[in-house]
Scaffold this active site. Sequence first.
Site, mmCIF file in Angstrom:
data_model
loop_
_atom_site.group_PDB
_atom_site.id
_atom_site.type_symbol
_atom_site.label_atom_id
_atom_site.label_comp_id
_atom_site.label_asym_id
_atom_site.label_seq_id
_atom_site.Cartn_x
_atom_site.Cartn_y
_atom_site.Cartn_z
ATOM 1 N N ASP A 19 0.969 -1.170 0.294
ATOM 2 C CA ASP A 19 -0.076 0.018 0.084
ATOM 3 C C ASP A 19 0.862 1.312 0.131
ATOM 4 O O ASP A 19 1.830 1.274 0.932
ATOM 5 C CB ASP A 19 -0.782 0.062 1.320
ATOM 6 C CG ASP A 19 -1.837 1.008 1.404
ATOM 7 O OD1 ASP A 19 -2.433 1.552 0.387
ATOM 8 O OD2 ASP A 19 -2.289 1.378 2.435
ATOM 9 N N HIS A 48 -7.482 9.767 4.180
ATOM 10 C CA HIS A 48 -7.038 8.590 5.110
ATOM 11 C C HIS A 48 -7.666 8.956 6.478
ATOM 12 O O HIS A 48 -7.534 10.279 6.845
ATOM 13 C CB HIS A 48 -5.342 8.366 4.897
ATOM 14 C CG HIS A 48 -5.316 7.770 3.660
ATOM 15 N ND1 HIS A 48 -4.140 8.464 2.923
ATOM 16 C CD2 HIS A 48 -5.515 6.600 3.042
ATOM 17 C CE1 HIS A 48 -3.825 7.544 1.887
ATOM 18 N NE2 HIS A 48 -4.741 6.406 1.935
ATOM 19 N N HIS A 66 -9.392 5.250 -2.034
ATOM 20 C CA HIS A 66 -8.719 4.980 -0.831
ATOM 21 C C HIS A 66 -9.452 5.768 0.405
ATOM 22 O O HIS A 66 -10.398 6.330 0.114
ATOM 23 C CB HIS A 66 -7.470 5.731 -0.761
ATOM 24 C CG HIS A 66 -6.334 4.612 -1.582
ATOM 25 N ND1 HIS A 66 -5.233 4.551 -0.897
ATOM 26 C CD2 HIS A 66 -6.310 4.391 -2.670
ATOM 27 C CE1 HIS A 66 -4.529 3.881 -1.833
ATOM 28 N NE2 HIS A 66 -4.977 3.980 -2.810
ATOM 29 N N THR A 90 -8.249 2.398 8.936
ATOM 30 C CA THR A 90 -8.568 2.871 10.211
ATOM 31 C C THR A 90 -9.723 2.392 11.103
ATOM 32 O O THR A 90 -9.769 2.211 12.184
ATOM 33 C CB THR A 90 -8.682 4.381 10.151
ATOM 34 O OG1 THR A 90 -7.563 4.944 9.384
ATOM 35 C CG2 THR A 90 -8.694 5.095 11.553
HETATM 36 P P1 13P Z 1 -8.554 4.702 5.985
HETATM 37 O O1 13P Z 1 -7.445 4.355 6.902
HETATM 38 O O2 13P Z 1 -8.961 6.041 5.946
HETATM 39 O O3 13P Z 1 -9.425 3.574 5.910
HETATM 40 O O4 13P Z 1 -7.754 4.432 4.831
HETATM 41 C C1 13P Z 1 -6.930 3.272 4.050
HETATM 42 C C2 13P Z 1 -6.139 3.355 2.856
HETATM 43 O O5 13P Z 1 -6.548 4.216 1.911
HETATM 44 C C3 13P Z 1 -4.949 2.581 2.803
HETATM 45 O O6 13P Z 1 -4.296 2.942 1.715
#
Ligand code: 13P
Length: 287
Positions: free
Chosen positions: A84, A177, A207, A232
Amino acid sequence: MLVSAQEMLTKAKAGRYAVGQFNINNLEWTKAILLTAQELKSPVILGVSEGAGKYMCGYKTVVGMVNGMLEELRITVPVALHLDHGSYEGAKACIEAGFSSIMFDGSHYPIEENVAKTKELVAICKEKGMSIEAEVGSIGGEEDGVVGAGECADPKECKMIADLGVTMLAAGIGNIHGKYPANWPGLSFETLEAVQKETGTMPLVLHGGTGIPADMIQKAISLGVSKINVNTECQLAFQEATRKYILDGRDLEGKGFDPRKLLAPGAEAIKNTVKEKMELFGSVGKA
Ligand code: 13P
């Protein structure tokens, strides 16, 4: 066996649903996500950030753990192990270590450099049968306590990167994020539509899946999003359940201090979150 994300995402795009990418942090996370995917007959992508890779003692350890689990838990649904937001060096290290998919995040480079580096990695991934995700327009997020707004990608730049032969494309559409601030204006469907028009059958990636309301998720899928990243939200679910276990004094009862007991409610909470997302994304029964 780990698979590239190509086939599962081509199917998702054609079938108008999305495959979830759930980020992993340790054994409990990985096990919870794999068991849920198997139970729901859903394809799944395990996301590993460079920081999480380091935490888990390096990419080779991650590959060993995931491959071991696929075999010992008898996981038969398609599973991709994906880097990622990889740097150029990180992407190369994951290709070497046995990942089946990478993201090269060149969104902070000038577009020419993003193109050059993406091109090189596309060629390597093609040769190895791996999938590769690229990003245009950076995803916002919290840095030093300040939540930066998510950029909106330039659809022409998206087309330029898509044409390099990447498997999937993350386009910034105002997503962020982590938790969304109260004054977040929502996803820019206008941008998404324009990107979709330029990139055609290319699976698009959303994302920052945490905290995006269900109706926006569904609309994004209807406009061509076929991979949604969630990180998250699993962390918050784990934290809440673990906190409750301790505040209820359960760690003080009998062998409640045993890590296998202490971490169990958090792992169950991750399973519930993953299940909820797979149902919302429409990937249940699609393996
Ligand atoms: P979140 O932590 O906001 O869910 O985002 C995850 C993400 O996009 C990882 O690349």
